[in-house]
Design a protein around this motif. Structure first.
Motif, PDB file in Angstrom:
ATOM      1  N   ALA A 242       0.835  -1.197   0.000  1.00 48.56           N
ATOM      2  CA  ALA A 242       0.000   0.000   0.000  1.00 48.56           C
ATOM      3  C   ALA A 242       0.873   1.252   0.000  1.00 48.56           C
ATOM      4  O   ALA A 242       2.093   1.182  -0.226  1.00 48.56           O
ATOM      5  CB  ALA A 242      -0.941  -0.020   1.202  1.00 48.56           C
ATOM      6  N   LYS A 243       0.256   2.363   0.295  1.00 49.38           N
ATOM      7  CA  LYS A 243       0.934   3.651   0.198  1.00 49.38           C
ATOM      8  C   LYS A 243       0.476   4.576   1.318  1.00 49.38           C
ATOM      9  O   LYS A 243      -0.670   4.468   1.771  1.00 49.38           O
ATOM     10  CB  LYS A 243       0.606   4.269  -1.169  1.00 49.38           C
ATOM     11  CG  LYS A 243       1.366   5.531  -1.562  1.00 49.38           C
ATOM     12  CD  LYS A 243       0.960   5.933  -2.970  1.00 49.38           C
ATOM     13  CE  LYS A 243       1.651   7.197  -3.424  1.00 49.38           C
ATOM     14  NZ  LYS A 243       1.226   7.609  -4.784  1.00 49.38           N
ATOM     15  N   TYR A 244       1.363   5.432   1.752  1.00 49.69           N
ATOM     16  CA  TYR A 244       1.122   6.520   2.694  1.00 49.69           C
ATOM     17  C   TYR A 244       1.190   6.106   4.161  1.00 49.69           C
ATOM     18  O   TYR A 244       1.968   6.646   4.926  1.00 49.69           O
ATOM     19  CB  TYR A 244      -0.218   7.241   2.437  1.00 49.69           C
ATOM     20  CG  TYR A 244      -0.317   7.913   1.102  1.00 49.69           C
ATOM     21  CD1 TYR A 244       0.695   8.767   0.646  1.00 49.69           C
ATOM     22  CD2 TYR A 244      -1.407   7.691   0.267  1.00 49.69           C
ATOM     23  CE1 TYR A 244       0.610   9.388  -0.589  1.00 49.69           C
ATOM     24  CE2 TYR A 244      -1.508   8.317  -0.968  1.00 49.69           C
ATOM     25  CZ  TYR A 244      -0.507   9.166  -1.391  1.00 49.69           C
ATOM     26  OH  TYR A 244      -0.592   9.770  -2.612  1.00 49.69           O
ATOM     27  N   THR A 245       0.325   5.158   4.603  1.00 44.81           N
ATOM     28  CA  THR A 245       0.253   4.840   6.030  1.00 44.81           C
ATOM     29  C   THR A 245       0.214   3.324   6.255  1.00 44.81           C
ATOM     30  O   THR A 245      -0.040   2.545   5.328  1.00 44.81           O
ATOM     31  CB  THR A 245      -1.008   5.460   6.674  1.00 44.81           C
ATOM     32  OG1 THR A 245      -2.179   4.960   6.010  1.00 44.81           O
ATOM     33  CG2 THR A 245      -0.979   6.983   6.585  1.00 44.81           C
ATOM     34  N   ASP A 246       0.431   2.931   7.502  1.00 44.40           N
ATOM     35  CA  ASP A 246       0.371   1.526   7.911  1.00 44.40           C
ATOM     36  C   ASP A 246      -1.053   1.006   7.770  1.00 44.40           C
ATOM     37  O   ASP A 246      -1.984   1.536   8.374  1.00 44.40           O
ATOM     38  CB  ASP A 246       0.842   1.416   9.363  1.00 44.40           C
ATOM     39  CG  ASP A 246       0.754  -0.004   9.910  1.00 44.40           C
ATOM     40  OD1 ASP A 246       0.454  -0.935   9.130  1.00 44.40           O
ATOM     41  OD2 ASP A 246       0.991  -0.165  11.117  1.00 44.40           O
ATOM     42  N   LEU A 293      10.024   2.418   3.444  1.00 51.57           N
ATOM     43  CA  LEU A 293       9.231   1.196   3.343  1.00 51.57           C
ATOM     44  C   LEU A 293       9.043   0.666   4.755  1.00 51.57           C
ATOM     45  O   LEU A 293      10.023   0.473   5.490  1.00 51.57           O
ATOM     46  CB  LEU A 293       9.939   0.151   2.480  1.00 51.57           C
ATOM     47  CG  LEU A 293       9.686   0.218   0.975  1.00 51.57           C
ATOM     48  CD1 LEU A 293      10.599  -0.766   0.245  1.00 51.57           C
ATOM     49  CD2 LEU A 293       8.233  -0.082   0.648  1.00 51.57           C
ATOM     50  N   GLN A 294       7.802   0.440   5.126  1.00 47.68           N
ATOM     51  CA  GLN A 294       7.507  -0.013   6.486  1.00 47.68           C
ATOM     52  C   GLN A 294       8.126  -1.385   6.739  1.00 47.68           C
ATOM     53  O   GLN A 294       7.977  -2.309   5.951  1.00 47.68           O
ATOM     54  CB  GLN A 294       5.993  -0.092   6.679  1.00 47.68           C
ATOM     55  CG  GLN A 294       5.568  -0.542   8.061  1.00 47.68           C
ATOM     56  CD  GLN A 294       4.072  -0.758   8.145  1.00 47.68           C
ATOM     57  OE1 GLN A 294       3.347  -0.635   7.165  1.00 47.68           O
ATOM     58  NE2 GLN A 294       3.600  -1.083   9.331  1.00 47.68           N
ATOM     59  N   THR A 295       8.838  -1.476   7.828  1.00 46.64           N
ATOM     60  CA  THR A 295       9.443  -2.746   8.233  1.00 46.64           C
ATOM     61  C   THR A 295       9.067  -3.046   9.679  1.00 46.64           C
ATOM     62  O   THR A 295       8.730  -2.132  10.433  1.00 46.64           O
ATOM     63  CB  THR A 295      10.980  -2.697   8.101  1.00 46.64           C
ATOM     64  OG1 THR A 295      11.485  -1.593   8.851  1.00 46.64           O
ATOM     65  CG2 THR A 295      11.401  -2.565   6.655  1.00 46.64           C
TER      66      THR A 295
END
Length: 330
Positions: A242-246, A293-295
């Motif tokens: 996805a994009k922008y937020t968790d 990139l969320q990790t």
């Protein structure tokens, strides 16, 4: 001789006492007005903008006001109203507002404007800060990740509207896939709306039926439809970025990561520079300035995350140069 020195010293003291002190220039007081295209509680792009404005208010002590869901035809009026109320920093949080923001800046040189877009205007007034969103850089990272996690070798990109920034995102993914050396197919489809879950679901369902097992969303509320399609698939595992937020909570068994955007750091840095006297400038977003990139990644082999660290480091260092290609996807 001593008497002469005494007289000279006495005259100097008298002259110093008679010389008027130079008045200290009071520090300029700034007031920030933030204007958003949607609601601030969308847990998406507008929420991120609001968080940036709140950080400026809290951490820099600047008075802040905001307006939500401002349509493009209304943006000039709203900006003028804030200026009439004494707001001297106007931030328009949306690429659709760039042209009007630039034009109004020419008429109000004593007001500082912060605009956002996907390409810096050729002739920018001296009182404009331009935030270049550089979505293509982040999507190089997404493309590199998607190429490493697909099992079928088929990746689907689902966008909202056929806009230049969206084309640039797809071209950046193509570059990343080519650089990975993997035999992977990328298909891009636009749902026709960033916020329509039904349209996005239809596109996602079709892609899944065609064998695409990694879906990359560049949507707002439309992501809900992509996740619903992924959850409904029973014959194979569908992974979604996805994009922008968790967005982990929407589909925890299908979610991999989100390309996160942060406007707190950029806004605090820009407003801090404005306070220091810099009325205009250029602020590019990237993996070292507001993008990540969320990790840890979800639902994939941890080894992929280790491999992606090298890719991100090369993006930050400049070893990897992502081409900004806004040409139409054929």
């Amino acid at each position: 001789m001593k008497r002469v020195l005494f007289v000279v010293l006495l005259l100097a003291l008298v002259l110093a006492a008679c010389t008027p002190a130079t008045p200290t220039q009071p520090a300029k007081t700034y007031k920030l007005a933030a204007i958003f295209p949607g609601v601030i509680n969308d847990s998406d792009y507008n929420t991120l903008g609001y968080m940036g404005a709140e950080a400026v208010k809290k951490d820099l002590g600047i008075e802040m006001a905001y307006s939500e869901t401002v349509a493009v035809p209304d943006i000039d009026r709203v900006m003028r109203e804030y200026i009439d109320q004494g707001y001297n920093i106007i931030w328009t949080h949306g690429g659709q507002y760039v042209n009007q923001t630039i034009e109004l800046a020419k008429q109000f040189p004593d007001v500082v404007f912060i605009a956002e877009g996907d390409a810096q205007p050729a002739e920018m007034p001296a009182n404009v800060w331009f935030i270049d969103r550089n979505f293509h850089i982040g999507f190089y990272g997404v493309g590199a990740l998607a190429a490493r996690i697909t099992q079928t070798g088929k990746i689907g990109y689902i966008g909202g509207l056929t806009l230049p920034f969206s084309y640039a995102e797809v071209h950046a993914m193509q570059q990343a896939i080519k650089d990975s050396g993997k035999n992977v197919e990328l298909k891009a489809v636009w749902a026709g709306d960033f916020n329509d879950p039904t349209k996005a679901r239809q596109v996602a369902d079709t892609m899944i039926a065609e064998g695409y097992d990694v879906l990359v969303g560049s949507l707002n509320n439309g992501m809900l439809g992509v996740f619903e399609a992924a959850k409904a698939a029973t014959d194979k595992k569908i992974l979604v970025t996805a994009k922008y937020t968790d967005k982990t909570s929407i589909a925890p068994d299908n979610y991999v990561t989100s390309l996160l955007y942060d406007f707190v750091k950029p806004m605090k840095e820009i407003v801090g520079k404005i306070q220091a006297g810099e009325k205009g400038g250029y602020y590019p977003l990237g993996f070292d300035t507001g993008v990540s990139l969320q990790t840890p990644f979800k639902n994939v082999d941890p080894a992929v995350e280790e491999e992606m660290k090298s890719v991100i480091n090369d993006l930050v260092s400049g070893k990897i140069q992502v081409v900004k290609d806004t040409s139409e996807i054929k």
